[in-house]
Design an enzyme around this catalytic site. Structure first.
Site, PDB file in Angstrom:
ATOM      1  N   LYS A  36       0.848  -1.203   0.000  1.00 11.58           N
ATOM      2  CA  LYS A  36       0.000   0.000   0.000  1.00 11.58           C
ATOM      3  C   LYS A  36       0.879   1.247   0.000  1.00 11.58           C
ATOM      4  O   LYS A  36       1.763   1.402   0.833  1.00 11.58           O
ATOM      5  CB  LYS A  36      -0.905   0.037   1.241  1.00 11.58           C
ATOM      6  CG  LYS A  36      -1.852   1.238   1.153  1.00 11.58           C
ATOM      7  CD  LYS A  36      -2.473   1.649   2.463  1.00 11.58           C
ATOM      8  CE  LYS A  36      -1.767   2.742   3.191  1.00 11.58           C
ATOM      9  NZ  LYS A  36      -1.840   4.087   2.565  1.00 11.58           N
ATOM     10  N   GLY A  45       7.093   4.161   8.494  1.00  8.39           N
ATOM     11  CA  GLY A  45       6.237   5.313   8.751  1.00  8.39           C
ATOM     12  C   GLY A  45       6.495   5.852  10.142  1.00  8.39           C
ATOM     13  O   GLY A  45       7.584   5.677  10.689  1.00  8.39           O
ATOM     14  N   SER A  46       5.471   6.459  10.714  1.00  5.57           N
ATOM     15  CA  SER A  46       5.662   7.141  11.994  1.00  5.57           C
ATOM     16  C   SER A  46       5.654   6.151  13.159  1.00  5.57           C
ATOM     17  O   SER A  46       5.069   5.062  13.073  1.00  5.57           O
ATOM     18  CB  SER A  46       4.546   8.163  12.175  1.00  5.57           C
ATOM     19  OG  SER A  46       3.308   7.487  12.170  1.00  5.57           O
ATOM     20  N   THR A  47       6.264   6.573  14.249  1.00  9.91           N
ATOM     21  CA  THR A  47       6.299   5.740  15.452  1.00  9.91           C
ATOM     22  C   THR A  47       4.877   5.515  15.978  1.00  9.91           C
ATOM     23  O   THR A  47       4.540   4.417  16.438  1.00  9.91           O
ATOM     24  CB  THR A  47       7.219   6.392  16.498  1.00  9.91           C
ATOM     25  OG1 THR A  47       8.545   6.378  15.960  1.00  9.91           O
ATOM     26  CG2 THR A  47       7.202   5.653  17.822  1.00  9.91           C
ATOM     27  N   GLU A  55      10.551  14.530  16.558  1.00 11.58           N
ATOM     28  CA  GLU A  55      10.817  14.519  15.122  1.00 11.58           C
ATOM     29  C   GLU A  55       9.994  15.615  14.444  1.00 11.58           C
ATOM     30  O   GLU A  55       8.781  15.668  14.603  1.00 11.58           O
ATOM     31  CB  GLU A  55      10.421  13.155  14.550  1.00 11.58           C
ATOM     32  CG  GLU A  55      10.824  13.003  13.114  1.00 11.58           C
ATOM     33  CD  GLU A  55      10.411  11.653  12.532  1.00 11.58           C
ATOM     34  OE1 GLU A  55       9.279  11.224  12.764  1.00 11.58           O
ATOM     35  OE2 GLU A  55      11.238  11.045  11.839  1.00 11.58           O
ATOM     36  N   CYS A  89      13.720  10.148   7.535  1.00 15.63           N
ATOM     37  CA  CYS A  89      13.664   9.610   8.894  1.00 15.63           C
ATOM     38  C   CYS A  89      15.028   9.651   9.564  1.00 15.63           C
ATOM     39  O   CYS A  89      15.126   9.819  10.772  1.00 15.63           O
ATOM     40  CB  CYS A  89      13.163   8.174   8.844  1.00 15.63           C
ATOM     41  SG  CYS A  89      14.079   7.217   7.634  1.00 15.63           S
TER      42      CYS A  89
END
Ligand code: NAP
Ligand code: MG
Length: 507
Positions: A210, A262-264, A415, A318
């Site tokens: 995806k 992706g994000s944490t 971040e 990242c």
């Protein structure tokens, strides 16, 4: 190209009413005539369906959403919004291809397909680079010189391993996991797809990938390449959709492995969702890299490395070197040189080959960055931003630097994912290791020094998955990449990247 050299020096000017915001004079010593890449070398369809089982299928959800060029706010295309019934269809196609074709295929035959995909990416490099830049906002120089060639290299590298797994894992039998559900972010759309697809299929797994909502187009071009390559239907399925589509993939019982970048925050949701199931996972999450300059470092090279490490790709990286630690004795000189260099960076049209910093990927990401600029000022840090003129339309952020930052400040801990650098100082090795490790993240770091022994001391004691020495942001398909702590777990790239897609049995 017309080049004129005028004498100019950084001239800080405080903005009215904002005592801790200083705008640097834009350095016009070098002005280049525009050198835009041509849009006409790329074809983007007005609408894309889902690539499932080797065919372009209309979404059962009947829904589509638009994707934009963040530099102009113009619509580029619309893509299918896969619902849970579409995800189910894609997973079933992947399962069928796994059971009946791919896992049975002789590995050297699998390698041929992967090799072919790599060659086709090279052949279409220009078109892919243009589409990456239009859809995501990154400078064409980066998509052309970094994203696309590195994506091709990943396919080449893993094509080479496909029929040599017995050497990768001596005295062990590498058994594929089955169907891999892969979810990627918007900052390196084609490269992340390559990182994920190449090792998965080289080890005999099949894939449902995806894309991110704001940057689906290069993965859909990759789907066209895969279709033309003759890869058996269902081995790679590429679907588009939002977070719910990703969640449906994570929660589908037919998926054996989740590979997520992706994000944490979303990484934590995924980890909770798959707890107690048979699913294996690798999570590549956020970062807040410490870039450390010692007083014996080659300062000009280090400054260039720091600039590249944080402003490269608008800071949408990242592993961006977003925390700079400078040894106190050279701090003044380094900060002066950083400001000088910042003031000559060109922010603007990503399609222009002279552009250093392109568009921020979306309005919401720009708002996040602006929120942190405000937080930094409120925390008492001094903010310097370049005086580079910005285009009228689109989402833009000038390269920004904060000094007078405390270790506990949010701009040193969280971040930001934008072209924003926090500068801190240190005196001793022990102090900087303590400070660099004082972060919930542990993805990457950098060390600049003349002494090899110091590099080894630092790399041994720092908790980061990748540590660059006297360079920054260098990637190679043979090097593993991944994090410690809240930056995730598992490695992608190299032999480690193969291991993440197999179980090892005794022979
Ligand atoms: P994100 O919001 O976590 O999204 C990543 C992907 O997950 C997107 O495809 C997203 O779809 C999807 N998603 C959202 N919610 C989901 C859910 N509940 N279940 C499953 N999938 C879901 O991250 P992002 O903002 O796109 O990317 C930036 C982040 O990625 C940064 O934190 C960055 O550090 C990290 N990153 C890490 C690495 C690494 O290798 N460690 C590399 C690149 C980026 P939508 O696009 O539709 O929201
Ligand atoms: Mg877009």
């Amino acid at each position: 190209m017309s080049v004129t050299k005028k004498k100019s020096r950084t001239n800080p000017k405080r903005e009215n009413g904002k005592s801790n915001t200083i705008k640097l004079k834009f350095d016009t010593s070098w002005s280049y005539a525009p050198a835009p890449e041509s849009k006409s070398a790329a074809s983007i369809k007005p609408q894309y369906d889902l690539f499932i089982n080797g065919e372009w299928q209309k979404p059962l959800s009947k829904k589509y959403f638009e994707t934009f060029n963040p530099a102009t706010e113009e619509k580029l295309s619309e893509v299918a919004d896969a619902g849970s019934a579409d995800v189910d269809k894609a997973v079933k196609a992947a399962r069928n291809a796994y059971d009946n074709v791919w896992k049975k295929m002789v590995p050297k035959e699998r390698a041929k397909y992967i090799f072919r995909i790599a060659r086709m990416i090279q052949e279409r490099a220009r078109e892919l680079a243009i589409i990456e830049t239009l859809d995501g906002g990154k400078p064409i120089r980066e998509s052309r010189d970094f994203d696309v060639p590195t994506a091709a290299n990943h396919f080449f590298y893993y094509a080479g391993w496909a029929d040599k797994l017995e050497y990768a894992f001596p005295n062990r039998k590498a058994v594929p996991l089955g169907v891999a559900g892969q979810i990627i972010p918007w900052n390196f759309p084609l490269l992340m797809a390559a990182w994920k697809i190449a090792p998965a299929i080289a080890t005999g797994n099949t894939v449902v990938l995806k894309t991110a909502e704001s940057t689906p187009l290069t993965a859909l071009k990759l789907a066209e390449i895969i279709e033309e390559s003759g890869l058996p239907p269902g081995v790679v399925n590429i679907i588009t959709g939002a977070g719910e589509t990703g969640a449906a993939l994570v929660n589908h019982p037919g998926v054996d492995k989740i590979a997520f970048t992706g994000s944490t925050d979303v990484g934590k949701i995924i980890q909770r969702a798959i707890a107690g199931t048979h699913k294996k996972a690798t999570l590549e999450l956020g970062g807040k890299a410490a870039n450390i300059i010692f007083d014996d470092a080659p300062i000009d090279q280090a400054v260039e490395g720091v600039i590249n490490g944080i402003y490269f790709n608008q800071g949408h990286v990242c592993c961006a070197g977003s925390r700079l630690y400078v040894q106190e004795s050279i701090a003044k000189e380094v900060i002066r040189k950083l400001k000088d260099r910042m003031s000559s960076l060109i922010v603007g049209d990503p399609m222009d080959k002279n552009t250093d910093i392109g568009a921020i990927n979306s309005r919401s990401q720009l708002e996040t960055i602006q929120k942190y600029l405000k937080i930094g000022r409120e925390e008492g840090a001094e903010m310097y931003e370049s005086g580079c003129p910005l285009p009228g339309k689109g989402y833009w952020c000038r390269p920004t630097l904060f000094t007078n930052v405390a270790q506990s400040n949010r701009i040193a801990q969280e971040e930001i994912f934008g072209p924003v650098l926090s500068v801190l100082t240190f005196r001793t090795d022990d102090e900087v290791i303590e400070k660099a490790n004082n972060s919930p993240y542990g993805l990457s770091a950098g060390v600049w020094t003349d002494k090899g022994s110091k590099i080894f001391n630092m790399t041994r004691r720092m908790r980061a998955g990748v540590i660059w020495a006297n360079t920054f942001n260098k990637f190679d398909p043979s090097s593993p990449f991944g994090g410690y702590k809240e930056s995730g777990f598992g490695r992608e790239g190299g032999l480690h990247g193969l291991a993440a897609y197999v179980t090892l049995e005794n022979v």
